[in-house]
Write a protein that holds these residues in place. Structure first.
Motif, PDB file in Angstrom:
ATOM      1  N   ILE A 155     -14.013  22.499 -55.469  1.00 17.94           N
ATOM      2  CA  ILE A 155     -13.366  22.773 -54.172  1.00 17.94           C
ATOM      3  C   ILE A 155     -12.294  21.718 -53.887  1.00 17.94           C
ATOM      4  O   ILE A 155     -11.212  22.045 -53.378  1.00 17.94           O
ATOM      5  N   ILE A 156     -12.540  20.462 -54.258  1.00 19.93           N
ATOM      6  CA  ILE A 156     -11.563  19.401 -53.979  1.00 19.93           C
ATOM      7  C   ILE A 156     -10.323  19.588 -54.859  1.00 19.93           C
ATOM      8  O   ILE A 156      -9.189  19.624 -54.367  1.00 19.93           O
ATOM      9  N   LEU A 157     -10.552  19.766 -56.183  1.00 23.96           N
ATOM     10  CA  LEU A 157      -9.400  19.917 -57.083  1.00 23.96           C
ATOM     11  C   LEU A 157      -8.649  21.216 -56.796  1.00 23.96           C
ATOM     12  O   LEU A 157      -7.418  21.257 -56.846  1.00 23.96           O
ATOM     13  N   ASP A 158      -9.387  22.281 -56.454  1.00 24.19           N
ATOM     14  CA  ASP A 158      -8.735  23.558 -56.118  1.00 24.19           C
ATOM     15  C   ASP A 158      -7.796  23.397 -54.932  1.00 24.19           C
ATOM     16  O   ASP A 158      -6.685  23.940 -54.937  1.00 24.19           O
ATOM     17  N   SER A 159      -8.233  22.642 -53.912  1.00 19.36           N
ATOM     18  CA  SER A 159      -7.352  22.535 -52.736  1.00 19.36           C
ATOM     19  C   SER A 159      -6.117  21.707 -53.056  1.00 19.36           C
ATOM     20  O   SER A 159      -5.025  22.020 -52.572  1.00 19.36           O
TER      21      SER A 159
END
Lengths: 213, 213
Positions: free
Chosen positions: A137-141
């Protein structure tokens, strides 16, 4: 006795001791017997696995869109069929720095999405693991920010190329370089699709993290 | 008896009934007494409250940056001190459609951030409520996309205004409209700060959701 850590709700039933020992000293027989039935142990495992598989499908679509955007922009090149003695009319994507940034950003995003596939598969195999999902979720955002940034910057330039701006005296060049503009516009659309898919991935991961209790 | 839904680990100790009723019929006295001691009930409440307060602080900073970006862009206006008989050199933000989009997008983002404050406060008061946090993470990522989009599109145009592009024959106008360009650049920087703060908010909410078990 706690419920176990992986998030299931464990049903604990407490059997009262049998009271058929009337009139006798029942010091030993009165110890309570606790039966922890783990009947409803994995009620949401199927649901979570479904989310993880949907995550993988979205990710594969985003990879396709990202590579499409990168390659469309990378191959954008048009030479007009007429030329003067000293000058040939030729347009290439790296004439405009923003288009170069677009290509690099989309290449990074596609590369990241390919590298994220193993983590997505880990989430399918172990639907209750919160670590990989948090990383995703962090890298995707972050990567979503990168692709939206590239797509918007290029969209602003493409809009200018189509319509020009009379106040700043910037003339449109899409009448001449029509194929060039068409291909760049397609690349922008592909990049916006990648961004939307990444946004969906972030929302999906947030839902999956929320249910992880 | 389940642990309660809000995520705390509840310690359940089961007291054995007193066995001082020797020699008597103890059918009623042998019922087990269950005492649920909630001693270690809120082990991470302080941590979660800290995260929620940090969320509010970041949100207030993002509101400040968002309003700064909106007002900087909205007041951008420069008239050159020289003019011809028929033409006065005047630059305003709505000469360029991208700048207008920038202002609208930043106004929407600032408005959303103000409206999200009550939800952020709910997260401070009830640190274990996952619902408001889920709502915030989803809307934050959407608004992050909007502000990054506005900032990047405007940055692309400002870059063009500073440097021009010889291939497309677009001339820079920042030599003439220097103050105009300075103010637009400041607005872009403020908008990128808003985007970064929103990204931090998404990451923070993801961490908070992950620990919510």
């Amino acid at each position: 006795m706690d419920t176990d850590k992986s998030g299931e709700v464990t049903k604990i039933t407490i059997q009262e001791p049998k009271t058929d020992t009337k009139g006798k000293g029942t010091s030993g027989a009165s110890a309570p017997v606790i039966v922890a039935t783990k009947a409803a142990q994995h009620p949401r495992k199927g649901w979570k696995k479904g989310v993880a598989i949907f995550d993988l499908v979205l990710r594969l679509s985003a990879i396709a869109a990202g590579f499409a955007a990168t390659s469309l922009m990378g191959t954008t090149d048009q030479t007009l069929p007429f030329f003067t003695q000293f000058f040939q009319f030729h347009a290439e994507f790296n004439d405009v720095p923003t288009f170069l940034f677009f290509m690099i950003a989309n290449a990074i995003a596609s590369g990241y999405l390919v590298l994220s596939l193993p983590f997505s598969i880990v989430c399918i195999v172990r639907p209750h693991a919160a670590g990989p999902r948090l990383l995703l979720i962090i890298l995707d955002s972050v990567v979503m920010g990168l692709t939206i940034s590239a797509a918007s910057a290029t969209a602003a330039i493409v809009y200018l190329a189509h319509n020009g701006n009379s106040s700043t005296n910037w003339n449109p060049f899409c009448q001449q370089f029509n194929d060039f503009c068409q291909q760049v516009s397609s690349a922008v659309v592909a990049s916006f699709i990648t961004s939307t898919l990444l946004l969906s991935l972030v929302v999906l991961s947030a839902f999956a993290l929320r249910k992880m209790k």
